[in-house]
Design a protein around this motif. Structure first.
Motif, PDB file in Angstrom:
ATOM      1  N   LYS A  62      -5.276   7.815  12.215  1.00  0.00           N
ATOM      2  CA  LYS A  62      -4.620   8.022  13.193  1.00  0.00           C
ATOM      3  C   LYS A  62      -3.489   6.788  13.310  1.00  0.00           C
ATOM      4  O   LYS A  62      -2.531   7.111  13.817  1.00  0.00           O
ATOM      5  N   VAL A  63      -3.922   5.602  12.806  1.00  0.00           N
ATOM      6  CA  VAL A  63      -3.000   4.436  12.956  1.00  0.00           C
ATOM      7  C   VAL A  63      -1.956   4.705  12.003  1.00  0.00           C
ATOM      8  O   VAL A  63      -0.772   4.608  12.496  1.00  0.00           O
ATOM      9  N   VAL A  64      -2.211   5.110  10.660  1.00  0.00           N
ATOM     10  CA  VAL A  64      -1.032   5.472   9.845  1.00  0.00           C
ATOM     11  C   VAL A  64      -0.278   6.591  10.381  1.00  0.00           C
ATOM     12  O   VAL A  64       0.927   6.519  10.109  1.00  0.00           O
ATOM     13  N   THR A  84       1.490  -0.969  21.188  1.00  0.00           N
ATOM     14  CA  THR A  84       2.239   0.212  21.367  1.00  0.00           C
ATOM     15  C   THR A  84       1.481   1.361  20.346  1.00  0.00           C
ATOM     16  O   THR A  84       1.295   2.507  21.003  1.00  0.00           O
ATOM     17  N   VAL A  85       0.857   1.007  19.252  1.00  0.00           N
ATOM     18  CA  VAL A  85       0.188   1.912  18.450  1.00  0.00           C
ATOM     19  C   VAL A  85      -1.242   2.341  19.257  1.00  0.00           C
ATOM     20  O   VAL A  85      -1.888   3.241  19.241  1.00  0.00           O
ATOM     21  N   ALA A  86      -1.862   1.167  19.846  1.00  0.00           N
ATOM     22  CA  ALA A  86      -3.083   1.251  20.394  1.00  0.00           C
ATOM     23  C   ALA A  86      -2.963   2.325  21.485  1.00  0.00           C
ATOM     24  O   ALA A  86      -3.971   3.284  21.689  1.00  0.00           O
ATOM     25  N   ASP A  87      -2.059   2.225  22.434  1.00  0.00           N
ATOM     26  CA  ASP A  87      -1.790   3.361  23.665  1.00  0.00           C
ATOM     27  C   ASP A  87      -1.305   4.571  22.878  1.00  0.00           C
ATOM     28  O   ASP A  87      -2.086   5.400  23.472  1.00  0.00           O
ATOM     29  N   ASP A  88      -0.588   4.554  21.786  1.00  0.00           N
ATOM     30  CA  ASP A  88      -0.080   5.878  21.284  1.00  0.00           C
ATOM     31  C   ASP A  88      -1.561   6.736  20.497  1.00  0.00           C
ATOM     32  O   ASP A  88      -1.457   7.858  20.992  1.00  0.00           O
ATOM     33  N   GLN A 139       2.967  13.221   4.347  1.00  0.00           N
ATOM     34  CA  GLN A 139       1.606  13.563   4.139  1.00  0.00           C
ATOM     35  C   GLN A 139       0.809  12.165   3.919  1.00  0.00           C
ATOM     36  O   GLN A 139       1.076  11.236   3.218  1.00  0.00           O
ATOM     37  N   ILE A 140      -0.300  12.027   4.623  1.00  0.00           N
ATOM     38  CA  ILE A 140      -1.200  10.961   4.238  1.00  0.00           C
ATOM     39  C   ILE A 140      -2.354  11.210   3.479  1.00  0.00           C
ATOM     40  O   ILE A 140      -3.026  12.118   3.647  1.00  0.00           O
ATOM     41  N   ILE A 154       3.941   5.994  11.032  1.00  0.00           N
ATOM     42  CA  ILE A 154       4.855   6.925  10.572  1.00  0.00           C
ATOM     43  C   ILE A 154       5.760   7.415  11.764  1.00  0.00           C
ATOM     44  O   ILE A 154       6.813   7.799  11.580  1.00  0.00           O
ATOM     45  N   LYS A 155       5.278   7.989  12.980  1.00  0.00           N
ATOM     46  CA  LYS A 155       5.914   8.290  13.837  1.00  0.00           C
ATOM     47  C   LYS A 155       6.940   7.087  14.604  1.00  0.00           C
ATOM     48  O   LYS A 155       8.112   7.607  14.833  1.00  0.00           O
ATOM     49  N   PHE A 156       6.528   5.823  14.576  1.00  0.00           N
ATOM     50  CA  PHE A 156       7.546   4.830  15.032  1.00  0.00           C
ATOM     51  C   PHE A 156       8.425   4.252  14.041  1.00  0.00           C
ATOM     52  O   PHE A 156       9.359   3.705  14.043  1.00  0.00           O
ATOM     53  N   GLN A 157       8.261   4.461  12.544  1.00  0.00           N
ATOM     54  CA  GLN A 157       8.782   3.838  11.433  1.00  0.00           C
ATOM     55  C   GLN A 157       9.389   4.691  10.711  1.00  0.00           C
ATOM     56  O   GLN A 157       9.472   4.501   9.267  1.00  0.00           O
TER      57      GLN A 157
END
Length: 211
Positions: free
Chosen positions: A75-77, A102-106, A18-19, A81-84
């Motif tokens: 959105k960035v966080v 990678t995050v920008a495209d995501d 949770q953020i 979380i998704k990748f790390q």
């Protein structure tokens, strides 16, 4: 001592994360009701009303911009979380290489936007407090062909040096040989670069002589 108050906190729940934004001490921005009442006047030719209309539009743009920036950070966080996720679950040894694109495209945003919102922003994770920029770094090829985080490789170098015999400090070449035993293939010049970034002196300056 410089104290860091994280802008965001990532909390581990039963099966997810949770953020939470740290809004303590942050002022609540709103438009004064007195000026709203003036804008409701029927006399549209009133110069005071015209002046306030211009300032009202500027205020709305400011409030909208702040909220958009907040949403972008969220959105960035979420993407981090998704990748790390493994890093959040298990620690530094599981940190993966990740680049801004990678995050920008995501999240379907421009890379420069992601770069701006992660500058000087800190997050409190189950593994400690980190700047958002910490999660973006290059990768190193392992012997088996997998990509390893450069941050993790630096941590391995730091650990190797901390465990060396201070009377016989090991060279960058020897560090490379020890890393290869751990399935990390890395050039000596890269080890030297990482050692300097870690502010670790060369072997001849680390040697301690006991009389």
């Amino acid at each position: 001592v410089e104290y860091i108050i994280p802008d965001i906190t990532i909390i581990k729940t039963s099966n997810d994360y949770q953020i939470i934004f740290n809004d303590d001490g942050m002022p609540t921005l709103k438009i004064n009701q007195f000026y709203r009442d003036i804008l409701r006047r029927k006399n549209k030719s009133d110069p005071t009303r015209e002046y306030l209309e211009d300032k009202f539009r500027s205020a709305l743009w400011l409030l909208k911009g702040i909220e958009q920036r907040r949403q972008t950070i969220y959105k960035v966080v979420t993407s981090i979380i998704k990748f790390q996720r493994e890093f959040l679950d298990k620690g530094l040894s599981y940190l993966k290489p990740l680049v801004l694109r990678t995050v920008a495209d995501d999240i379907e945003m421009h890379e420069s936007t992601v770069s701006r919102v992660t500058t000087n922003k800190y997050v409190h994770t189950p593994q400690g407090i980190y700047e958002l920029k910490f999660f973006f770094h290059s990768g190193i090829n392992s012997v088996e062909g997998d990509m390893m985080s450069s941050v993790m490789v630096k941590d391995m170098i730091k650990k190797i040096v901390s465990e060396e015999d201070s009377t016989k400090p090991i060279s960058d070449r020897q560090i490379g040989e020890m890393l290869r035993e751990k399935d990390v293939s890395i050039a000596r010049r890269t080890i030297t670069k990482y050692r300097k970034e870690l502010k670790i002196p060369p072997a001849n300056r680390r040697k301690k002589i006991f009389m």
